[in-house]
Scaffold this motif. Structure first.
Motif, PDB file in Angstrom:
ATOM      1  N   GLU A 125       0.836  -1.209   0.000  1.00 34.23           N
ATOM      2  CA  GLU A 125       0.000   0.000   0.000  1.00 34.23           C
ATOM      3  C   GLU A 125       0.868   1.256   0.000  1.00 34.23           C
ATOM      4  O   GLU A 125       0.559   2.236  -0.687  1.00 34.23           O
ATOM      5  CB  GLU A 125      -0.915   0.003   1.227  1.00 34.23           C
ATOM      6  CG  GLU A 125      -1.875   1.181   1.263  1.00 34.23           C
ATOM      7  CD  GLU A 125      -2.787   1.158   2.479  1.00 34.23           C
ATOM      8  OE1 GLU A 125      -3.483   2.169   2.702  1.00 34.23           O
ATOM      9  OE2 GLU A 125      -2.799   0.144   3.209  1.00 34.23           O
ATOM     10  N   ASN A 128       2.047   1.789  -3.448  1.00 38.08           N
ATOM     11  CA  ASN A 128       0.945   2.301  -4.271  1.00 38.08           C
ATOM     12  C   ASN A 128       0.676   3.777  -4.000  1.00 38.08           C
ATOM     13  O   ASN A 128       0.304   4.527  -4.914  1.00 38.08           O
ATOM     14  CB  ASN A 128      -0.325   1.474  -4.031  1.00 38.08           C
ATOM     15  CG  ASN A 128      -0.236   0.077  -4.643  1.00 38.08           C
ATOM     16  OD1 ASN A 128       0.485  -0.131  -5.623  1.00 38.08           O
ATOM     17  ND2 ASN A 128      -0.947  -0.874  -4.072  1.00 38.08           N
ATOM     18  N   LYS A 129       0.882   4.217  -2.764  1.00 38.98           N
ATOM     19  CA  LYS A 129       0.756   5.644  -2.453  1.00 38.98           C
ATOM     20  C   LYS A 129       1.826   6.442  -3.199  1.00 38.98           C
ATOM     21  O   LYS A 129       1.560   7.535  -3.712  1.00 38.98           O
ATOM     22  CB  LYS A 129       0.888   5.879  -0.947  1.00 38.98           C
ATOM     23  CG  LYS A 129      -0.309   5.414  -0.132  1.00 38.98           C
ATOM     24  CD  LYS A 129      -0.045   5.605   1.354  1.00 38.98           C
ATOM     25  CE  LYS A 129      -1.204   5.084   2.192  1.00 38.98           C
ATOM     26  NZ  LYS A 129      -0.929   5.201   3.643  1.00 38.98           N
ATOM     27  N   ILE A 132       0.778   6.983  -6.748  1.00 39.24           N
ATOM     28  CA  ILE A 132      -0.221   8.050  -6.863  1.00 39.24           C
ATOM     29  C   ILE A 132       0.452   9.418  -6.766  1.00 39.24           C
ATOM     30  O   ILE A 132       0.170  10.329  -7.560  1.00 39.24           O
ATOM     31  CB  ILE A 132      -1.293   7.902  -5.766  1.00 39.24           C
ATOM     32  CG1 ILE A 132      -2.095   6.614  -5.977  1.00 39.24           C
ATOM     33  CG2 ILE A 132      -2.227   9.110  -5.768  1.00 39.24           C
ATOM     34  CD1 ILE A 132      -3.024   6.278  -4.823  1.00 39.24           C
ATOM     35  N   SER A 183      -2.941   9.729   4.316  1.00 38.20           N
ATOM     36  CA  SER A 183      -4.253   9.269   3.881  1.00 38.20           C
ATOM     37  C   SER A 183      -4.455   9.565   2.403  1.00 38.20           C
ATOM     38  O   SER A 183      -3.760  10.401   1.823  1.00 38.20           O
ATOM     39  CB  SER A 183      -5.348   9.962   4.691  1.00 38.20           C
ATOM     40  OG  SER A 183      -5.391  11.339   4.367  1.00 38.20           O
ATOM     41  N   SER A 184      -5.410   8.892   1.801  1.00 36.02           N
ATOM     42  CA  SER A 184      -5.723   9.148   0.394  1.00 36.02           C
ATOM     43  C   SER A 184      -6.137  10.597   0.184  1.00 36.02           C
ATOM     44  O   SER A 184      -5.773  11.231  -0.809  1.00 36.02           O
ATOM     45  CB  SER A 184      -6.841   8.207  -0.073  1.00 36.02           C
ATOM     46  OG  SER A 184      -6.422   6.866   0.000  1.00 36.02           O
ATOM     47  N   ASP A 185      -6.896  11.138   1.146  1.00 35.27           N
ATOM     48  CA  ASP A 185      -7.350  12.528   1.040  1.00 35.27           C
ATOM     49  C   ASP A 185      -6.179  13.496   1.067  1.00 35.27           C
ATOM     50  O   ASP A 185      -6.139  14.469   0.306  1.00 35.27           O
ATOM     51  CB  ASP A 185      -8.321  12.865   2.176  1.00 35.27           C
ATOM     52  CG  ASP A 185      -9.680  12.213   1.979  1.00 35.27           C
ATOM     53  OD1 ASP A 185      -9.968  11.789   0.839  1.00 35.27           O
ATOM     54  OD2 ASP A 185     -10.436  12.125   2.957  1.00 35.27           O
ATOM     55  N   SER A 186      -5.205  13.241   1.971  1.00 33.13           N
ATOM     56  CA  SER A 186      -4.075  14.163   2.074  1.00 33.13           C
ATOM     57  C   SER A 186      -3.223  14.126   0.814  1.00 33.13           C
ATOM     58  O   SER A 186      -2.616  15.130   0.442  1.00 33.13           O
ATOM     59  CB  SER A 186      -3.215  13.834   3.302  1.00 33.13           C
ATOM     60  OG  SER A 186      -2.648  12.547   3.199  1.00 33.13           O
ATOM     61  N   ILE A 187      -3.194  12.990   0.138  1.00 29.53           N
ATOM     62  CA  ILE A 187      -2.452  12.876  -1.125  1.00 29.53           C
ATOM     63  C   ILE A 187      -3.196  13.603  -2.239  1.00 29.53           C
ATOM     64  O   ILE A 187      -2.632  14.427  -2.965  1.00 29.53           O
ATOM     65  CB  ILE A 187      -2.231  11.400  -1.505  1.00 29.53           C
ATOM     66  CG1 ILE A 187      -1.273  10.730  -0.513  1.00 29.53           C
ATOM     67  CG2 ILE A 187      -1.675  11.289  -2.928  1.00 29.53           C
ATOM     68  CD1 ILE A 187      -1.131   9.243  -0.707  1.00 29.53           C
ATOM     69  N   GLU A 188      -4.466  13.327  -2.362  1.00 32.18           N
ATOM     70  CA  GLU A 188      -5.253  13.873  -3.469  1.00 32.18           C
ATOM     71  C   GLU A 188      -5.472  15.376  -3.343  1.00 32.18           C
ATOM     72  O   GLU A 188      -5.589  16.076  -4.352  1.00 32.18           O
ATOM     73  CB  GLU A 188      -6.596  13.154  -3.540  1.00 32.18           C
ATOM     74  CG  GLU A 188      -6.456  11.677  -3.933  1.00 32.18           C
ATOM     75  CD  GLU A 188      -7.775  10.926  -3.809  1.00 32.18           C
ATOM     76  OE1 GLU A 188      -8.793  11.570  -3.443  1.00 32.18           O
ATOM     77  OE2 GLU A 188      -7.775   9.714  -4.055  1.00 32.18           O
TER      78      GLU A 188
END
Length: 238
Positions: A125, A128-129, A132, A183-188
């Motif tokens: 994971e 994978n981050k 992204i 988190s996904s949100d902090s990345i996006e």
């Protein structure tokens, strides 16, 4: 008897663990290493006179070990040592014998085995981050693996152009510290700023200011930079 190569197996290495650790653990590590080997590696198979000492599997295992210790013992910084040496910051697993001890334990304890298998998944994971994060700023995605490889090199080189550059375990340890709990949100939601902040921390890691070389000031400045990064992207500080 297990060694069919003309050089000795190193102690506390994946070459050693590969011969006796639970086969489910070894198989999953080798499978996940293969998935991203074109760009996420410490030693490239494209190198001239490549000799496979299972360094890439060892890298993945060490990251899984740090995740396991962080999750199971809640004190990952006890097992990952970050320290200043001259004008740069270094990082290492504090005791590789403890990695061997963990590998032995998970081969005998079903509960610990499941926990370590979860840590292996967590490292996939983490990778994978990274994909992204890097894809956000990649100018060319026609050859994704090559572009990911170049982005990782750009981060690790930290602005230096030395022809003798090679990847090190400590590069991956620090990258894991920064990205693992994002988190996904902090990345996006942060896009280009996130990769710029990661690059800045690696520049600080490998280029301690002359005014901070003495009295361990470079270490203190580096840890402060990580803490600010943690706070900015809102995840638990290391």
């Amino acid at each position: 008897r297990l060694n069919d190569k003309p050089y000795p197996i190193r102690e506390n290495s994946f070459e050693m663990w590969n011969s006796w650790v639970d086969k489910d653990i070894i198989s999953k590590i080798r499978k996940y290493v293969k998935i991203n080997l074109d760009w996420f590696y410490i030693k490239s198979k494209k190198q001239i006179q490549y000799r496979d000492r299972m360094e890439n599997e060892e890298l993945f295992t060490l990251l899984a070990y740090l995740d396991f210790r962080k999750t199971y013992n809640k004190e990952n910084m006890k097992y990952l040592e970050i320290y200043q040496k001259g004008d740069r910051i270094n990082a290492r697993v504090r005791d590789k014998k403890d990695v061997t001890s963990v590998m032995s334990s998970i081969s005998e304890d079903v509960e610990l085995k499941e926990a370590f298998l979860c840590s292996i998944e967590n490292i996939l994971e983490f990778i994978n981050k990274l994909i992204i994060i890097f894809k956000i700023v990649l100018p060319d995605r026609s050859n994704l693996n090559e572009s990911l490889e170049q982005m990782l090199e750009l981060v690790f080189k930290a602005g230096k152009t030395t022809i003798n550059y090679r990847r090190t375990l400590q590069d991956f340890y620090i990258l894991w510290v920064l990205v693992n709990n994002l988190s996904s949100d902090s990345i996006e939601n942060n896009e280009h700023q996130l990769i710029n902040d990661i690059k800045s921390i690696f520049i600080k890691m490998k280029n301690i200011d002359k005014s901070e070389i003495l009295n361990n000031l470079g270490y203190e400045s580096f840890i402060n930079a990580i803490e600010k990064f943690d706070k900015k992207y809102k995840y638990v500080s290391v």
